[in-house]
Design a protein around this motif. Structure first.
Motif, short mmCIF file in Angstrom:
data_model
loop_
_atom_site.label_atom_id
_atom_site.label_comp_id
_atom_site.label_asym_id
_atom_site.label_seq_id
_atom_site.Cartn_x
_atom_site.Cartn_y
_atom_site.Cartn_z
N TRP A 258 0.88 -1.17 0.00
CA TRP A 258 0.00 0.00 0.00
C TRP A 258 0.92 1.22 0.00
CZ3 TRP A 258 -5.41 -0.03 2.46
CH2 TRP A 258 -6.09 1.15 2.16
N ILE B 96 2.39 4.75 0.23
CA ILE B 96 1.92 5.98 0.86
C ILE B 96 2.70 7.14 0.26
CG2 ILE B 96 1.74 7.28 3.01
CD1 ILE B 96 -0.22 4.96 2.82
N PRO C 122 -0.76 9.38 6.44
CA PRO C 122 -1.11 8.03 5.98
C PRO C 122 -2.51 7.58 6.37
CG PRO C 122 0.52 7.93 7.74
CD PRO C 122 0.43 9.37 7.32
N GLU D 218 -4.93 9.32 4.11
CA GLU D 218 -4.70 8.80 2.75
C GLU D 218 -5.33 7.42 2.58
OE1 GLU D 218 -0.98 7.44 -0.09
OE2 GLU D 218 -0.66 9.03 1.38
N MET D 219 -5.24 6.59 3.61
CA MET D 219 -5.83 5.25 3.53
C MET D 219 -7.35 5.30 3.47
SD MET D 219 -3.39 2.97 6.00
CE MET D 219 -1.79 2.40 5.41
#
Length: 263
Positions: A28, A30, A35, A38-39
């Motif tokens: 995943w 970044i 983060p 963003e996730m």
């Protein structure tokens, strides 16, 4: 079959995938210094969309200065939709992401961690009350952004577990989401104490490995059982760069109920 027996089968599956794909530090990627937010954005954008497309959209949003709740909430919705195109349903996702961002800004002052530090049940309920967030998206956010030990029952997991036939009497493809999740989580608790990882790390790695298997070998159509894994190009060139370069085929053939060698 007991939880212990099913747990041993899950462990065999986990070991086979880990042995083939190994650890994927860039699974995943970044691109921002936020983060957790963003996730959340990525978990919404990836719905019915390939990850390559999502990565590119997040990069564009980051370059536009929109990867903070307050900034995203105040952005022009049509401009945001243009940035995330060609993600599926870009107009709906743009509006939904702005509503989520506005909620985070107003209720938590933009502190995503404060939201995610809640216990599992109230957090899941709060996430699922947000637009564009169903069970799978909520669990993805909880596991990867919040560090909660949950098993994500996505289409990849259903496909793989159904094809393997680990529980012949159980329909992984059609069983209710929570039923599959409870079954796998209960079995996982019997094997994790013997592993050098926590329960959260196990589910993080397990879900990542399932996806790697399903995008390289266990494809929805024309699985690559006796062939090297399918190559895919991601925005971050490190992702999957070392996967399946010289492999002879799917690492799960020996345990797969749907495998039939090509004559």
């Amino acid at each position: 079959m007991s939880n212990n027996d099913f747990g041993e089968r899950l462990l065999k599956l986990y070991d086979a995938l880990a042995g083939h794909f190994a650890h994927e530090p860039h699974w995943w990627p970044i691109v921002t210094d936020a983060p957790q937010f963003e996730m959340i954005v990525g978990a919404v954008l990836v719905q019915q969309t390939r990850w390559e497309t999502v990565e590119a959209a997040i990069v564009r949003m980051h370059e536009a200065g929109l990867m903070r709740p307050q900034a995203l909430a105040a952005a022009d919705t049509q401009a945001l939709a243009a940035l995330i195109r060609p993600c599926a349903f870009q107009g709906q996702k743009a509006l939904g992401l702005q509503m989520i961002a506005r909620y985070l800004a107003e209720r938590y002052g933009g502190d995503v961690g404060a939201l995610l530090r809640q216990p599992r049940a109230p957090l899941r309920a709060e996430l699922m009350a947000m637009p564009r967030v169903g069970q799978e998206t909520a669990d993805t956010i909880m596991l990867y952004a919040g560090g909660h030990p949950v098993f994500i029952v996505d289409a990849y997991a259903r496909r793989l577990l159904a094809r393997l036939g680990l529980l012949p009497s159980f329909d992984f493809a059609r069983a209710p989401y929570d039923t599959v999740q409870t079954l796998v989580e209960a079995a996982a608790t019997t094997i994790v104490p013997a592993l050098p990882v926590s329960l959260t790390e196990f589910f993080w790695n397990f879900h990542a490995l399932i996806i790697e298997e399903c995008i390289h070998h266990c494809l929805a159509n024309n699985p690559r059982q006796d062939r090297p894994g399918l190559r895919r190009a991601f925005v971050d060139p490190r992702k999957c760069a070392e996967h399946c370069l010289e492999c002879a085929g799917c690492p799960l053939r020996a345990m797969c109920a749907s495998y039939h060698p090509r004559g």
